[in-house]
Design an enzyme around this catalytic site. Structure first.
Site, PDB file in Angstrom:
ATOM      1  N   HIS A  72       0.774  -0.983   0.134  1.00  0.00           N
ATOM      2  CA  HIS A  72      -0.039  -0.055   0.029  1.00  0.00           C
ATOM      3  C   HIS A  72       0.910   1.360   0.082  1.00  0.00           C
ATOM      4  CE1 HIS A  72      -4.173  -1.867   0.492  1.00  0.00           C
ATOM      5  NE2 HIS A  72      -3.185  -2.703   0.900  1.00  0.00           N
TER       6      HIS A  72
ATOM      7  N   ASP B 197       3.344   9.325  -0.630  1.00  0.00           N
ATOM      8  CA  ASP B 197       2.181   8.621  -0.387  1.00  0.00           C
ATOM      9  C   ASP B 197       1.835   7.420  -1.371  1.00  0.00           C
ATOM     10  OD1 ASP B 197       0.107   7.955   1.159  1.00  0.00           O
ATOM     11  OD2 ASP B 197      -0.714  10.062   1.622  1.00  0.00           O
TER      12      ASP B 197
HETATM   13  C1  GDG Z   1      -2.084   3.650   3.205  1.00  0.00           C
HETATM   14  C2  GDG Z   1      -1.260   4.404   2.353  1.00  0.00           C
HETATM   15  C3  GDG Z   1      -3.115   4.450   0.530  1.00  0.00           C
HETATM   16  C4  GDG Z   1      -8.346   9.603   8.241  1.00  0.00           C
HETATM   17  N1  GDG Z   1      -8.904  10.232   9.492  1.00  0.00           N
HETATM   18  C5  GDG Z   1     -10.104   9.801   9.583  1.00  0.00           C
HETATM   19  C6  GDG Z   1     -10.343   8.782   8.872  1.00  0.00           C
HETATM   20  N2  GDG Z   1      -9.436   8.775   8.174  1.00  0.00           N
HETATM   21  C7  GDG Z   1      -9.535   7.892   6.750  1.00  0.00           C
HETATM   22  C8  GDG Z   1      -9.471   8.664   5.390  1.00  0.00           C
HETATM   23  C9  GDG Z   1      -8.974   7.455   4.437  1.00  0.00           C
HETATM   24  C10 GDG Z   1      -7.990   6.865   5.282  1.00  0.00           C
HETATM   25  O1  GDG Z   1      -8.281   7.102   6.681  1.00  0.00           O
HETATM   26  C11 GDG Z   1      -6.612   7.215   5.048  1.00  0.00           C
HETATM   27  O2  GDG Z   1      -6.273   6.643   3.872  1.00  0.00           O
HETATM   28  P1  GDG Z   1      -4.998   7.274   3.010  1.00  0.00           P
HETATM   29  O3  GDG Z   1      -4.959   6.413   1.819  1.00  0.00           O
HETATM   30  O4  GDG Z   1      -5.072   8.749   2.979  1.00  0.00           O
HETATM   31  O5  GDG Z   1      -3.709   7.026   3.849  1.00  0.00           O
HETATM   32  P2  GDG Z   1      -3.102   5.959   4.937  1.00  0.00           P
HETATM   33  O6  GDG Z   1      -3.872   5.527   6.155  1.00  0.00           O
HETATM   34  O7  GDG Z   1      -1.503   6.339   4.878  1.00  0.00           O
HETATM   35  O8  GDG Z   1      -3.003   4.609   4.163  1.00  0.00           O
HETATM   36  C12 GDG Z   1      -2.047   5.265   1.467  1.00  0.00           C
HETATM   37  C13 GDG Z   1      -3.869   3.461   1.465  1.00  0.00           C
HETATM   38  O9  GDG Z   1      -3.123   2.868   2.461  1.00  0.00           O
HETATM   39  C14 GDG Z   1      -4.633   2.378   0.783  1.00  0.00           C
HETATM   40  O10 GDG Z   1      -3.898   1.740   0.059  1.00  0.00           O
HETATM   41  O11 GDG Z   1      -3.765   5.121  -0.127  1.00  0.00           O
HETATM   42  O12 GDG Z   1      -0.962   5.639   0.483  1.00  0.00           O
HETATM   43  O13 GDG Z   1      -0.257   5.315   3.096  1.00  0.00           O
HETATM   44  O14 GDG Z   1      -9.933   6.765   4.169  1.00  0.00           O
HETATM   45  O15 GDG Z   1     -10.921   9.260   5.291  1.00  0.00           O
HETATM   46  N3  GDG Z   1     -11.564   8.243   8.728  1.00  0.00           N
HETATM   47  C15 GDG Z   1     -12.483   8.408   9.821  1.00  0.00           C
HETATM   48  N4  GDG Z   1     -11.966   9.463  10.826  1.00  0.00           N
HETATM   49  C16 GDG Z   1     -10.699   9.934  10.707  1.00  0.00           C
HETATM   50  O16 GDG Z   1     -10.835  10.918  11.573  1.00  0.00           O
HETATM   51  N5  GDG Z   1     -13.698   7.897   9.984  1.00  0.00           N
END
Ligand code: GDG
Length: 459
Positions: A156, A364
């Site tokens: 990821h 990212d």
């Molecule tokens: C890894 C990779 C890749 C965030 N704060 C809250 C919350 N979130 C949710 C967001 C989003 C998720 O968490 C974060 O996903 P990201 O993709 O932005 O980042 P990572 O956590 O670092 O994820 C990344 C991912 O895996 C998938 O392959 O895209 O590059 O690093 O969905 O909305 N959700 C809630 N409350 C929060 O305060 N409910």
């Protein structure tokens, strides 16, 4: 159809769901939702000792097999090697890398333990899909126990080029272990290419004409599978959230000001200090924007046991204090900085309310916040996405305002551009992006990976 078995560091059975699942958990649930299957991994609980057997529970078509982690295993495998060595390295942050040989040994030990716990649960024709950097060696450990299943691995995070990878002590063992998989999947073609190059440059591997590699004597197919979201469901959630109590309160509190919005785990890969500096720069260089804009950054605390994360938190608190101290008026607080998490539904409404979505990671794998922001917009009055060129999502969402996240002036200028952008341009950019987000759903991602794994030639 064969059963799908998924292993990821963290498993969230329905009883443990908080409405705050990250992208990986949502994606894994989607992978198992339709045809059912087994989801294996850590329960999220730290116990005295790691037990020898998994706890099994069922909900609908999904079987959950979870185990607690012993205190030392958790400290060495999770906090230590995975999050203090691998995570910074995979995000090109060599200066933040901390390495302890005991942590590496703990990481290998836990992967071995996971394999020993999972192996008896496997049936010969199961398809095994292992996720993320915590579990690089799990496939090789399963093979060592005799598993002959078709096995795929998806990373990821980004994958760095050989010159960066070589900094990681013991990198050879890690790259070697990927040789156990039939398919290795990455978020972008750049990551896939870096992986191939590492296998060749650091592990005596060989490029194959079909894009795969020969690693540790086995052929491994290599593919690019950019992860997506269920855009239609997210749009519906944002529409419903617009009428919620939280959204009404947010609207009232803004008293007509434009909202700039960011939400990220409190992680140094997300570029938060630079983002705060950029907002400061917006207010100093474009004084007309003062009192007309509010920046709200939600950053739930993540991995608080890792020292680099605690230091980042202190840095952001100091920056937030400085910005508000410098620019606040008796009736205007420029920056709202919140460390608590919100439900997905509330977030969806906040995305829709905001004029600018700020997504500026320094590096990212993909970044699902960028895609969720696009899906949440109101078609007649969409907001503007400001997106880092170093997020995997920038490959698809090139109609965003693309910035270099290290250049705070560039981010400040993009903010000003977004705040003053015509409705026609906002709509045109959004239409181009929503098409891409809808066209690459999370179920499409699951299907593409499993189809590629199924199509891998034997041997
Ligand atoms: C890894 C990779 C890749 C965030 N704060 C809250 C919350 N979130 C949710 C967001 C989003 C998720 O968490 C974060 O996903 P990201 O993709 O932005 O980042 P990572 O956590 O670092 O994820 C990344 C991912 O895996 C998938 O392959 O895209 O590059 O690093 O969905 O909305 N959700 C809630 N409350 C929060 O305060 N409910």
């Amino acid at each position: 159809m064969a059963r799908v078995v998924i292993a990821s560091n963290r498993v969230t059975p329905p009883s443990a769901r908080s409405g705050r699942e990250g992208g990986l958990a949502v994606a894994v649930r989607e992978a198992l939702r339709r045809s059912g299957g087994l989801w294996f991994g850590w329960s999220g609980t730290v116990a005295e000792e790691t037990p020898a057997e998994a706890e099994i529970s069922r909900s609908g078509k999904i079987t959950y097999a979870t185990l607690d982690l012993g205190r030392e295993d958790h400290a060495q495998y999770y906090t230590g090697y995975a999050n203090s060595s691998l995570w910074p390295l995979l995000h090109y942050r060599m200066g933040l890398l901390e390495f302890e040989r005991a942590d590496f040994d703990g990481y290998m030990r836990v992967n071995r333990r996971f394999a020993a716990t999972l192996a008896p649960l496997l049936k010969p024709d199961d398809i095994v899909w292992i996720h993320d950097y915590h579990l690089f060696p799990l496939g090789a450990e399963l093979r060592a126990l005799g598993a002959q299943n078709r096995m795929g691995f998806f990373l990821h995070t980004p994958f760095p080029p050989p010159a960066v990878m070589a900094v990681l002590p013991r990198h050879r063992l890690l790259i070697e272990s990927v040789g156990a998989y039939d398919l290795a999947g990455f978020q972008t073609e750049g990551d896939a290419q870096n992986f191939r190059d590492c296998v060749v440059a650091l592990n005596d591997g060989e490029h194959l004409s079909d894009g795969g590699v020969r690693a540790s004597g086995r052929r491994v197919s290599v593919g690019t599978f950019p992860i997506g979201i269920d855009a239609d469901a997210f749009t519906r959630m944002a529409e419903e959230a617009a009428a919620s109590d939280e959204n009404e309160r947010l609207k009232e509190s803004l008293v007509g000001r434009q909202l700039v919005f960011g939400v990220d785990r409190l992680d140094y890969s997300k570029g938060l200090p630079q983002r705060f500096e950029a907002y400061d720069r917006l207010l100093s260089r474009f004084p007309d924007q003062r009192s007309k804009v509010t920046f709200m950054q939600i950053a739930p605390v993540s991995r608080g046991e890792v020292s680099q994360y605690r230091q980042l938190r202190r840095e952001l608190e100091s920056l937030a204090g400085r910005i508000n101290g410098r620019y606040a008026e008796f009736d205007w607080m420029p920056l709202r900085y919140l460390n608590k998490p919100f439900s997905r539904q509330v977030l969806a409404g906040f995305y829709r309310r905001s004029r600018i979505g700020l997504v500026t990671p320094l590096r990212d794998g993909m970044n699902l916040v960028a895609k969720e922001y696009v899906a949440a917009q109101e078609p007649a009055n969409p907001g503007v996405l400001i997106l880092s060129q170093f997020a995997g999502a920038a490959k698809e969402l090139d109609a965003a305002l693309i910035v270099n996240p290290f250049d705070v002036d560039e981010i400040a200028e993009a903010m000003n551009t977004g705040l003053t952008m015509s409705i026609e341009e906002r709509k045109a950019r959004w239409l181009a992006m929503i098409e891409r987000v809808r066209g690459n759903s999370v179920s499409h991602w699951v299907d593409a990976f499993l189809k590629a794994l199924d199509a891998v030639p034997a041997g």
